[in-house]
Design an enzyme around this catalytic site. Sequence first.
Site, PDB file in Angstrom:
ATOM      1  N   ASN A 207     -31.592 106.473  46.864  1.00 34.11           N
ATOM      2  CA  ASN A 207     -33.043 106.498  46.717  1.00 34.11           C
ATOM      3  C   ASN A 207     -33.531 105.175  46.126  1.00 34.11           C
ATOM      4  OD1 ASN A 207     -33.312 106.780  43.685  1.00 34.11           O
ATOM      5  ND2 ASN A 207     -32.021 108.565  44.154  1.00 34.11           N
ATOM      6  N   PHE A 319     -37.115 113.867  33.476  1.00 33.59           N
ATOM      7  CA  PHE A 319     -38.165 113.115  34.161  1.00 33.59           C
ATOM      8  C   PHE A 319     -38.482 113.835  35.461  1.00 33.59           C
ATOM      9  CE2 PHE A 319     -39.253 108.881  32.408  1.00 33.59           C
ATOM     10  CZ  PHE A 319     -38.552 108.977  31.218  1.00 33.59           C
ATOM     11  N   LYS A 333     -39.893 122.573  36.002  1.00 35.53           N
ATOM     12  CA  LYS A 333     -38.605 121.929  35.681  1.00 35.53           C
ATOM     13  C   LYS A 333     -38.306 122.034  34.191  1.00 35.53           C
ATOM     14  CE  LYS A 333     -38.884 119.009  39.651  1.00 35.53           C
ATOM     15  NZ  LYS A 333     -39.239 117.766  40.274  1.00 35.53           N
ATOM     16  N   LYS A 337     -34.979 124.182  33.286  1.00 33.01           N
ATOM     17  CA  LYS A 337     -33.807 123.440  32.796  1.00 33.01           C
ATOM     18  C   LYS A 337     -33.699 123.484  31.272  1.00 33.01           C
ATOM     19  CE  LYS A 337     -33.967 120.415  36.825  1.00 33.01           C
ATOM     20  NZ  LYS A 337     -33.441 119.210  37.463  1.00 33.01           N
TER      21      LYS A 337
HETATM   22  N1  CTP Z   1     -31.491 115.718  37.647  1.00 33.78           N
HETATM   23  C1  CTP Z   1     -30.188 115.935  37.286  1.00 33.78           C
HETATM   24  N2  CTP Z   1     -29.236 116.220  38.225  1.00 33.78           N
HETATM   25  C2  CTP Z   1     -29.558 116.311  39.518  1.00 33.78           C
HETATM   26  C3  CTP Z   1     -30.893 116.097  39.897  1.00 33.78           C
HETATM   27  C4  CTP Z   1     -31.829 115.784  38.933  1.00 33.78           C
HETATM   28  O1  CTP Z   1     -29.886 115.853  36.097  1.00 33.78           O
HETATM   29  N3  CTP Z   1     -28.619 116.583  40.414  1.00 33.78           N
HETATM   30  C5  CTP Z   1     -32.487 115.416  36.598  1.00 33.78           C
HETATM   31  C6  CTP Z   1     -33.180 114.087  36.751  1.00 33.78           C
HETATM   32  O2  CTP Z   1     -32.524 113.063  36.048  1.00 33.78           O
HETATM   33  C7  CTP Z   1     -34.560 114.356  36.141  1.00 33.78           C
HETATM   34  C8  CTP Z   1     -34.805 115.801  36.516  1.00 33.78           C
HETATM   35  O3  CTP Z   1     -33.513 116.377  36.686  1.00 33.78           O
HETATM   36  O4  CTP Z   1     -34.545 114.267  34.743  1.00 33.78           O
HETATM   37  C9  CTP Z   1     -35.568 115.895  37.804  1.00 33.78           C
HETATM   38  O5  CTP Z   1     -35.586 117.217  38.205  1.00 33.78           O
HETATM   39  P1  CTP Z   1     -35.357 117.651  39.712  1.00 33.78           P
HETATM   40  O6  CTP Z   1     -35.736 119.072  39.808  1.00 33.78           O
HETATM   41  O7  CTP Z   1     -34.045 117.366  40.228  1.00 33.78           O
HETATM   42  O8  CTP Z   1     -36.357 116.697  40.395  1.00 33.78           O
HETATM   43  P2  CTP Z   1     -36.409 116.367  41.882  1.00 33.78           P
HETATM   44  O9  CTP Z   1     -35.123 115.884  42.448  1.00 33.78           O
HETATM   45  O10 CTP Z   1     -37.559 115.453  42.027  1.00 33.78           O
HETATM   46  O11 CTP Z   1     -36.622 117.846  42.368  1.00 33.78           O
HETATM   47  P3  CTP Z   1     -37.463 118.495  43.535  1.00 33.78           P
HETATM   48  O12 CTP Z   1     -36.794 118.031  44.753  1.00 33.78           O
HETATM   49  O13 CTP Z   1     -37.287 119.924  43.240  1.00 33.78           O
HETATM   50  O14 CTP Z   1     -38.850 117.998  43.331  1.00 33.78           O
END
Ligand code: CTP
Length: 404
Positions: A207, A319, A333, A337
Site C-alpha cells: 500500500n 490508527f 475499530k 479491538k
Molecule cells: N492493523 C493491525 N493488523 C492488521 C491490520 C491493521 O494491527 N492486520 C491495525 C493498524 O495498524 C491500525 C488499525 O489496525 O492501527 C487499522 O484498523 P483496520 O480495521 O485494519 O483498518 P483498515 O485496514 O483500514 O480496515 P477496513 O478495511 O476494515 O477499513
Amino acid sequence: MFKGKKITAGISGGIAAYKAAELVSWMKQNGAEVSVAMTKNATEFITPLTLKALSGRPVAVDIMDTSSDWHVPHVDLAACDLLLLAPATANLLAKAAHGLADDLLSATILASRAPVLCAPAMHTDMYNNPSTQENLRILQERGWSFIDPGWGRLACGAMGQGRLADVAEIKEAIRAALSEGPLKGKRVLVTAGPTYEYIDPVRFVGNRSSGKMGFAMAEAAHAAGAEVVLVAGPTTLADPPGIRVEHVVSAQEMYDAVWREYANSDIVIMAAAVSDYRPDHMEACKMKKGGEQSLQLVRTQDILASLGEKKGEHFLVGFAAETNDLLAYAQDKLERKHLDMIVANDVSQAGAGFDGDTNIVTALYPRDGQLLRRDYPLQTKKAAARQIIELISALLPPSEENKI
Ligand code: CTP
C-alpha cells in the site's frame, strides 16, 4: 534546558576528540554543570585548557590529581545525572565491559551509577572486530545507550563505519536522556509504514503508506522522554536517532516483532498500514506472463486486535484511515479491538493521508463511560504527532508513586 543537571563528559583518545569541544560548550550553554574527564591519549588530540575554558570547570586527567577542586576525582566525577562518553575508543569500551579501572576515566565509569550515553568512534575493522562487538553487546545489556558510529571517511582515508556519529545526533540523544518529559520511564512501541506481501520474489501486494506519521509518532514519544522501539515496514525514511528500529517486511514479520516487544512496553501505537490480505502462497521463482492470472488472497492476522485480546495494563492506540463515515468506522475499530484511543484520518481530504508531510486527524477515546473526540486541524505530521503524544500522556493512569 539542562539547568540543575550534572553531566560528566568522558573523552578518550581518538581524532574525533576535538568534536567533544562543541558538545561540552553546547551542554554548558544549555545550563548543565559539565565536568570533563579525559584519558591521557585524548589530551594529544585536544587540550584540557580548551575544555576547561568551554566548561568553566577544572578538567580531570590524572586519577592521582590532588591539585584541583576534586576531593576524590573519579568518585566526584562518577556522581552525575549523565555520563557521556564521546568519543569512546575500542579500548575504553573493552575496559568498561570488563571492569578495568587503571586510569581516571575508566575508574569514573566503574564508580558511576549514572545512566551512560556512549558514542563509539574507531577504525571500521576495530569496530567490527568480534571483541569490540561483544563488548558493545555486554554494555548494552547492562543498560548503556549507544549512538552508533556513522559511515564515512575515516582518519586513515578509508571509507567505512566507525566515525563519531553526527554531533547533532549526539545532542539529540543527550536531550532525550535528560528529558523530564511526560513519558519519562515509559516504554513505547510504535509501528510504521506499509507491509509488503510477496507474490513472487519480485512482486508484492502493498500500500501507499510512507511511514511518515508512524516515524513522527516515534520521534515525538522519544522527545517526550520515552524509550521507544519502532517496528518499521519498508520505507525510505532514515532510522531516527535514539530510537531502536526493527525492520520488517510482511504483516507476519510485523506481528512477530510486535509480539516480541509487547511484554516490555507500556504503550503501543499501531500507526502502520498493515496489509489485511496476503497471497495464499509465494511463488519460489519469478512468474512468467501468459494468459489471465488470478490471485488468491487470504487474511493476515490483525496485530492490534490480537494485542487487544491480551490488553492487560497496556495503553493501546490504533490508527484508522478512511474515505467515508470516518467517525463511525473509527469508533467501531476502537471498540472491536479494545483500544484506549484511535486516531482517525480522512485520507480523501487534501492535506491528509499517505504521502504528504501534513495530516488532519481526530482522536477518539473513551473517558468515564463517554466517547470523547479531539480534532486536530491541518498541520505537519510531526506537529500532529507531538499533540497526540501530549494527549496520550494526559490520559495515562497515574503511576504508582503519584497515587495518593
Ligand atoms: N492493523 C493491525 N493488523 C492488521 C491490520 C491493521 O494491527 N492486520 C491495525 C493498524 O495498524 C491500525 C488499525 O489496525 O492501527 C487499522 O484498523 P483496520 O480495521 O485494519 O483498518 P483498515 O485496514 O483500514 O480496515 P477496513 O478495511 O476494515 O477499513
